[in-house]
Design a protein around this motif. Structure first.
Motif, PDB file in Angstrom:
ATOM      1  N   LEU A 212       0.769  -1.194  -0.091  1.00  0.00           N
ATOM      2  CA  LEU A 212       0.073  -0.115   0.059  1.00  0.00           C
ATOM      3  C   LEU A 212       0.907   1.270  -0.132  1.00  0.00           C
ATOM      4  O   LEU A 212       0.317   2.481   0.298  1.00  0.00           O
ATOM      5  CB  LEU A 212      -0.865   0.038   1.110  1.00  0.00           C
ATOM      6  CG  LEU A 212      -1.990  -1.344   1.390  1.00  0.00           C
ATOM      7  CD1 LEU A 212      -2.551  -1.023   2.753  1.00  0.00           C
ATOM      8  CD2 LEU A 212      -2.917  -1.111   0.098  1.00  0.00           C
ATOM      9  N   GLN A 213       2.046   0.931  -0.329  1.00  0.00           N
ATOM     10  CA  GLN A 213       3.037   2.290  -0.198  1.00  0.00           C
ATOM     11  C   GLN A 213       2.648   3.278  -1.106  1.00  0.00           C
ATOM     12  O   GLN A 213       2.737   4.589  -0.707  1.00  0.00           O
ATOM     13  CB  GLN A 213       4.486   1.819  -0.502  1.00  0.00           C
ATOM     14  CG  GLN A 213       5.524   2.876  -0.533  1.00  0.00           C
ATOM     15  CD  GLN A 213       5.662   3.175   1.150  1.00  0.00           C
ATOM     16  OE1 GLN A 213       5.824   1.989   1.902  1.00  0.00           O
ATOM     17  NE2 GLN A 213       5.915   4.620   1.732  1.00  0.00           N
ATOM     18  N   PRO A 214       2.113   3.095  -2.400  1.00  0.00           N
ATOM     19  CA  PRO A 214       1.752   4.296  -3.275  1.00  0.00           C
ATOM     20  C   PRO A 214       0.696   5.105  -2.650  1.00  0.00           C
ATOM     21  O   PRO A 214       0.459   6.304  -2.819  1.00  0.00           O
ATOM     22  CB  PRO A 214       1.243   3.343  -4.591  1.00  0.00           C
ATOM     23  CG  PRO A 214       2.082   2.226  -4.560  1.00  0.00           C
ATOM     24  CD  PRO A 214       2.154   1.714  -2.928  1.00  0.00           C
ATOM     25  N   LEU A 215      -0.285   4.309  -2.096  1.00  0.00           N
ATOM     26  CA  LEU A 215      -1.370   5.167  -1.199  1.00  0.00           C
ATOM     27  C   LEU A 215      -0.786   5.977  -0.155  1.00  0.00           C
ATOM     28  O   LEU A 215      -1.020   7.158   0.040  1.00  0.00           O
ATOM     29  CB  LEU A 215      -2.382   4.223  -0.596  1.00  0.00           C
ATOM     30  CG  LEU A 215      -3.445   3.755  -1.599  1.00  0.00           C
ATOM     31  CD1 LEU A 215      -4.397   2.807  -0.734  1.00  0.00           C
ATOM     32  CD2 LEU A 215      -4.278   4.844  -2.306  1.00  0.00           C
ATOM     33  N   TRP A 216       0.130   5.309   0.675  1.00  0.00           N
ATOM     34  CA  TRP A 216       0.619   6.102   1.758  1.00  0.00           C
ATOM     35  C   TRP A 216       1.345   6.946   1.643  1.00  0.00           C
ATOM     36  O   TRP A 216       1.517   8.152   2.210  1.00  0.00           O
ATOM     37  CB  TRP A 216       1.398   4.830   2.676  1.00  0.00           C
ATOM     38  CG  TRP A 216       2.248   5.303   3.884  1.00  0.00           C
ATOM     39  CD1 TRP A 216       3.449   5.616   4.000  1.00  0.00           C
ATOM     40  CD2 TRP A 216       1.451   6.074   5.034  1.00  0.00           C
ATOM     41  NE1 TRP A 216       3.759   6.188   5.251  1.00  0.00           N
ATOM     42  CE2 TRP A 216       2.667   6.392   5.905  1.00  0.00           C
ATOM     43  CE3 TRP A 216       0.383   6.194   5.649  1.00  0.00           C
ATOM     44  CZ2 TRP A 216       2.243   7.061   7.211  1.00  0.00           C
ATOM     45  CZ3 TRP A 216       0.110   6.892   6.768  1.00  0.00           C
ATOM     46  CH2 TRP A 216       1.183   7.202   7.648  1.00  0.00           C
ATOM     47  N   ASP A 217       2.227   7.035   0.477  1.00  0.00           N
ATOM     48  CA  ASP A 217       3.109   8.112   0.146  1.00  0.00           C
ATOM     49  C   ASP A 217       2.350   9.505  -0.189  1.00  0.00           C
ATOM     50  O   ASP A 217       2.841  10.587  -0.047  1.00  0.00           O
ATOM     51  CB  ASP A 217       3.694   7.721  -1.252  1.00  0.00           C
ATOM     52  CG  ASP A 217       4.851   6.791  -1.001  1.00  0.00           C
ATOM     53  OD1 ASP A 217       5.265   6.625   0.185  1.00  0.00           O
ATOM     54  OD2 ASP A 217       5.384   6.198  -1.858  1.00  0.00           O
ATOM     55  N   ARG A 218       0.997   9.340  -0.351  1.00  0.00           N
ATOM     56  CA  ARG A 218       0.126  10.360  -0.531  1.00  0.00           C
ATOM     57  C   ARG A 218      -0.719  10.905   0.642  1.00  0.00           C
ATOM     58  O   ARG A 218      -1.489  11.997   0.508  1.00  0.00           O
ATOM     59  CB  ARG A 218      -0.851  10.104  -1.736  1.00  0.00           C
ATOM     60  CG  ARG A 218      -0.051  10.037  -3.160  1.00  0.00           C
ATOM     61  CD  ARG A 218      -0.999  10.096  -4.268  1.00  0.00           C
ATOM     62  NE  ARG A 218      -2.003   9.167  -4.436  1.00  0.00           N
ATOM     63  CZ  ARG A 218      -2.264   8.033  -4.903  1.00  0.00           C
ATOM     64  NH1 ARG A 218      -0.969   7.501  -5.466  1.00  0.00           N
ATOM     65  NH2 ARG A 218      -3.389   7.318  -4.964  1.00  0.00           N
ATOM     66  N   VAL A 219      -0.445  10.213   1.658  1.00  0.00           N
ATOM     67  CA  VAL A 219      -1.345  10.732   2.893  1.00  0.00           C
ATOM     68  C   VAL A 219      -0.387  11.746   3.748  1.00  0.00           C
ATOM     69  O   VAL A 219       0.798  11.479   3.858  1.00  0.00           O
ATOM     70  CB  VAL A 219      -1.280   9.495   3.762  1.00  0.00           C
ATOM     71  CG1 VAL A 219      -2.030   9.973   5.179  1.00  0.00           C
ATOM     72  CG2 VAL A 219      -2.380   8.368   2.966  1.00  0.00           C
ATOM     73  N   THR A 220      -0.853  12.914   3.908  1.00  0.00           N
ATOM     74  CA  THR A 220       0.057  13.979   4.335  1.00  0.00           C
ATOM     75  C   THR A 220      -0.565  14.672   5.613  1.00  0.00           C
ATOM     76  O   THR A 220      -0.046  15.259   6.344  1.00  0.00           O
ATOM     77  CB  THR A 220       0.043  15.263   3.624  1.00  0.00           C
ATOM     78  OG1 THR A 220      -1.101  15.534   3.096  1.00  0.00           O
ATOM     79  CG2 THR A 220       0.919  14.753   2.192  1.00  0.00           C
ATOM     80  N   ILE A 221      -1.695  14.105   6.056  1.00  0.00           N
ATOM     81  CA  ILE A 221      -2.378  14.518   7.138  1.00  0.00           C
ATOM     82  C   ILE A 221      -1.643  14.112   8.580  1.00  0.00           C
ATOM     83  O   ILE A 221      -1.287  13.074   8.476  1.00  0.00           O
ATOM     84  CB  ILE A 221      -4.004  14.297   7.200  1.00  0.00           C
ATOM     85  CG1 ILE A 221      -4.306  12.761   7.196  1.00  0.00           C
ATOM     86  CG2 ILE A 221      -4.714  14.976   6.248  1.00  0.00           C
ATOM     87  CD1 ILE A 221      -5.848  12.234   6.808  1.00  0.00           C
TER      88      ILE A 221
END
Length: 277
Positions: A212-221
């Motif tokens: 799930l790294q591609p999703l996690w990389d876009r989580v900035t909150i």
């Protein structure tokens, strides 16, 4: 506690997703999303505590679970459909929310928080992260959808005490609560309150690691990452790597695996203190 429902659109048509709601309707909303075979009632203790502090807490039953509609096509039981249903709920709320996601609920949260324009302000990920190892996926594949019909609530509770022992040290009352809110009538006894067909997508292929790294990389909150100290799903290495980001706070729960139940006072306080910031 109040009940709510929303109609959501899937490739197979419109279905109803139901939820359990706590606290004042004008309170700042918190959405709590459960794990793979569980339901929104898992959050009763946490929701009650947050509601007492003035929060509006909404705990949906994902499609195929609890009081929500089962789906006619088993292959729809995958995160894109769950996120679609949850997005209809978020549109109903129509404003910023905080998110508490256990396991699958955390995966859905990451998927939403990785999307531009999402409404999530702060997020708690309960024992799920950027990588799920193959061994954990194989364990899930082995038991999912195979539970029998139990003769009564007591037998179902005994089963839950074994398969969900990693939830941590719960009281007898807490185990009984989980059993009672997990049950549905079936063939003269009781069964777990989910559609056994949710296993179809996982059983359709060999167990594989979930990246799930591609999703996690876009989580900035801001994220509170909770890990059961004995978890086989969120490895310590994965959690430590995720916690290197400035927006992530890591907390490890001793005596728990996958996934901490968020029912004892310390765990409830941990979540509540993070969300109040």
């Amino acid at each position: 506690m109040r009940e709510g429902a929303v109609r959501w659109l899937s490739p197979a048509g419109f279905f109803t997703m139901r939820w359990w709601e706590w606290g004042p309707q004008d309170g700042a909303p918190v959405v709590c999303v459960h794990g793979l075979t569980r339901s929104g009632r898992d959050f009763d203790v946490l929701a009650g505590a947050l509601a007492a502090a003035g929060r509006r807490v909404i705990c949906p039953d994902l499609p195929g679970r609890g009081a929500s509609d089962w789906l006619p096509d088993p292959m729809l039981y995958q995160p894109p459909a769950y996120i679609s249903a949850l997005s209809h709920l978020l549109a109903r709320i129509d404003g910023p929310v905080d998110w508490v996601g256990t396991s699958l609920g955390g995966i859905c949260g990451m998927g939403i928080a990785a999307t531009p324009g999402h409404p999530i302000r702060r997020m708690v990920l309960n024992d799920v992260g950027a990588f799920v190892p193959q061994e954990a996926m194989a364990r899930i594949r082995e038991y999912l959808g195979c539970e029998p019909v139990f003769r009564d609530i007591r037998a179902l509770e005994a089963h839950l005490r074994v398969v969900h022992a990693p939830f941590g040290k719960l009281t007898d009352a807490e185990w009984r609560h989980l059993a009672e809110t997990s049950a549905r009538p079936a063939d003269g006894g009781v069964a777990l309150h989910y559609d056994p067909a949710i296993a179809a997508p996982i059983r359709s292929q060999e167990a594989q690691a979930l990246d799930l790294q591609p999703l996690w990389d876009r989580v900035t909150i801001p994220v509170l990452l909770i890990r059961g100290a004995e978890s086989d799903l969120l490895l310590r290495e994965t959690a430590t790597t995720m916690a290197a980001a400035e927006n992530v706070q890591l907390a490890e729960i001793p005596g728990a695996g996958h996934a901490p139940a968020l029912m004892d006072q310390a765990q409830v306080a941990l979540v509540a203190d993070f969300l109040i910031q």
